[in-house]
Scaffold this active site. Structure first.
Site, PDB file in Angstrom:
ATOM      1  N   ASP A  14       0.858  -1.183   0.000  1.00 48.07           N
ATOM      2  CA  ASP A  14       0.000   0.000   0.000  1.00 48.07           C
ATOM      3  C   ASP A  14       0.895   1.233   0.000  1.00 48.07           C
ATOM      4  O   ASP A  14       1.666   1.456   0.939  1.00 48.07           O
ATOM      5  CB  ASP A  14      -0.897  -0.022   1.241  1.00 48.07           C
ATOM      6  CG  ASP A  14      -2.024   1.000   1.165  1.00 48.07           C
ATOM      7  OD1 ASP A  14      -2.152   1.661   0.125  1.00 48.07           O
ATOM      8  OD2 ASP A  14      -2.767   1.121   2.160  1.00 48.07           O
ATOM      9  N   ASP A 108      -2.844   2.626  -6.057  1.00 46.40           N
ATOM     10  CA  ASP A 108      -1.844   2.694  -4.987  1.00 46.40           C
ATOM     11  C   ASP A 108      -1.748   1.444  -4.110  1.00 46.40           C
ATOM     12  O   ASP A 108      -1.047   1.475  -3.090  1.00 46.40           O
ATOM     13  CB  ASP A 108      -2.116   3.913  -4.106  1.00 46.40           C
ATOM     14  CG  ASP A 108      -3.472   3.862  -3.415  1.00 46.40           C
ATOM     15  OD1 ASP A 108      -4.322   3.060  -3.847  1.00 46.40           O
ATOM     16  OD2 ASP A 108      -3.675   4.613  -2.446  1.00 46.40           O
ATOM     17  N   GLU A 109      -2.401   0.350  -4.477  1.00 51.41           N
ATOM     18  CA  GLU A 109      -2.263  -0.854  -3.658  1.00 51.41           C
ATOM     19  C   GLU A 109      -2.495  -2.104  -4.496  1.00 51.41           C
ATOM     20  O   GLU A 109      -3.188  -2.077  -5.511  1.00 51.41           O
ATOM     21  CB  GLU A 109      -3.224  -0.825  -2.465  1.00 51.41           C
ATOM     22  CG  GLU A 109      -4.686  -0.741  -2.829  1.00 51.41           C
ATOM     23  CD  GLU A 109      -5.598  -0.802  -1.602  1.00 51.41           C
ATOM     24  OE1 GLU A 109      -5.306  -1.580  -0.676  1.00 51.41           O
ATOM     25  OE2 GLU A 109      -6.601  -0.056  -1.588  1.00 51.41           O
TER      26      GLU A 109
END
Length: 366
Positions: A14, A108-109
């Site tokens: 993350d 983003d993850e």
């Protein structure tokens, strides 16, 4: 004797305050200052906030006015999604150097299954450390990671030592970890559900574990079954490189609040047209139409209807959305409308987890 499934080594990576971190990387003058990506005007909404801003209670989805009230010296920058996609692509290239089993959740993850990996490294923890170092050195941003036997625990663990940290939950630690976990930390339990659990005397994983499957299903519907299994460390979902899309949606925030259904019909038509375009571009159709209504006081309501057949046509979407709009009287003036279509023809029937998977192998290098 219970049958033990082969354990996986799952990493959840993350990125730390991703949008805001990209802005600070590209503009060093912003570093160390409270920053929000989004709009500061009367209709503006915070898309992301850095950790300096979060100390003042600034959070994503908060109105720009409220964010500024919490932090008067907050700096706003407009989002640059093309840039975020570019950086996200760079990060994913690093992931693929270690495994092809990468399941992105957003820009983003992502989940990574490194049980068998391209580096031949038996330690998922060391792989996570190496990936995070590569992201920092090659891209210039920090990331956090969670490492464990399944996606659920890895996801929860990645939030433990943020920012720029990681946490490993070894197989023999799983049950103790989940039992002591605050119920608000369970992935999939939001604020409303947490409040409902509090009312039922459920504050930790231990409390949740005392409740029967029947009790949880009775009070929390289909989600109750999910809660029953994950608190026992059972979550059999594999890392899927090509994730099946579960819904398609479009929404609009209005410059002026709308107070009458009549004024909303034109807006709904444009939204339905956008959803239809996306459905056809992805060559999918669905059965469940959901109308999303956000009122001027920021309260959010949804109304849904499931049809007996799959649709992707704009006119059918619009007619159902209209029906849902007139289903109940509006509580207030409206600042946002959205339409989503789920129950798509790409989804497969899921099997329920089996209790026999509760037995785990303890000798497993993490």
């Amino acid at each position: 004797m219970a049958e033990a499934l082969p354990l996986r080594k799952i990493i959840h990576v993350d990125m730390d305050a991703f949008y805001a971190s990209v802005e600070q990387m590209d503009n060093p003058e912003l570093r160390g200052k409270p920053l929000a990506v989004g709009g500061s005007g009367t209709r503006g909404v915070v898309a992301a906030a850095n950790y300096e801003a979060r100390k003042y209670g600034v959070r994503s989805a908060m109105s720009g006015v409220m964010a500024k009230r919490n932090c008067p010296h907050l700096i706003f920058v407009p989002p640059r999604f093309d840039r975020y996609k570019e950086i996200s692509s760079q990060v994913r290239k690093i992931f693929y150097e270690y495994t092809d089993l990468v399941e992105p959740l957003s820009l983003d993850e992502a989940y990574l299954d490194v049980t068998e990996n391209k580096k031949g490294n038996p330690s998922a923890s060391l792989i996570a450390e190496e990936i995070r170092a590569r992201i920092l050195n090659d891209v210039g941003l920090t990331a956090s990671a969670g490492i464990s036997i399944n996606k659920f625990i890895a996801k929860v663990a990645s939030d433990y030592n943020k920012p720029n940290g990681q946490k490993t939950v070894n197989p023999e630690e799983v049950l103790d970890f989940l039992e002591t976990l605050d119920i608000r930390k369970f992935y999939g339990i939001g604020k409303v559900t947490a409040e409902k659990m509090y009312q039922k005397g459920i504050f930790t994983g231990t409390d949740l574990k005392t409740k029967s499957l029947e009790f949880l299903h009775s009070h929390f519907g289909k989600s109750g079954r999910y809660y029953y299994y994950v608190v026992r460390g059972i979550h059999n979902s594999e890392v899927k490189p090509n994730r099946t899309r579960k819904s398609l949606a479009a929404e609009r925030t209005f410059s002026t609040n709308l107070s009458s259904e009549i004024f909303m019909l034109e807006k709904l038509e444009h939204i339905a047209e956008e959803v239809s375009k996306r459905l056809k571009a992805n060559k999918v159709a669905g059965k469940t139409i959901t109308l999303k209504i956000k009122y001027s006081d920021f309260s959010l309501h949804t109304r849904s209807k499931t049809l007996p057949y799959f649709i992707s046509d704009k006119h059918l979407l619009l007619e159902t959305a209209k029906e849902l709009l007139y289903q109940e009287k509006l509580d207030n003036s409206v600042r946002l409308l959205g339409i989503s279509l789920s129950n798509l023809n790409t989804e497969k029937t899921k099997k329920e987890p089996e209790s026999k998977t509760v037995s785990v192998q303890l000798k497993f290098g993490f």
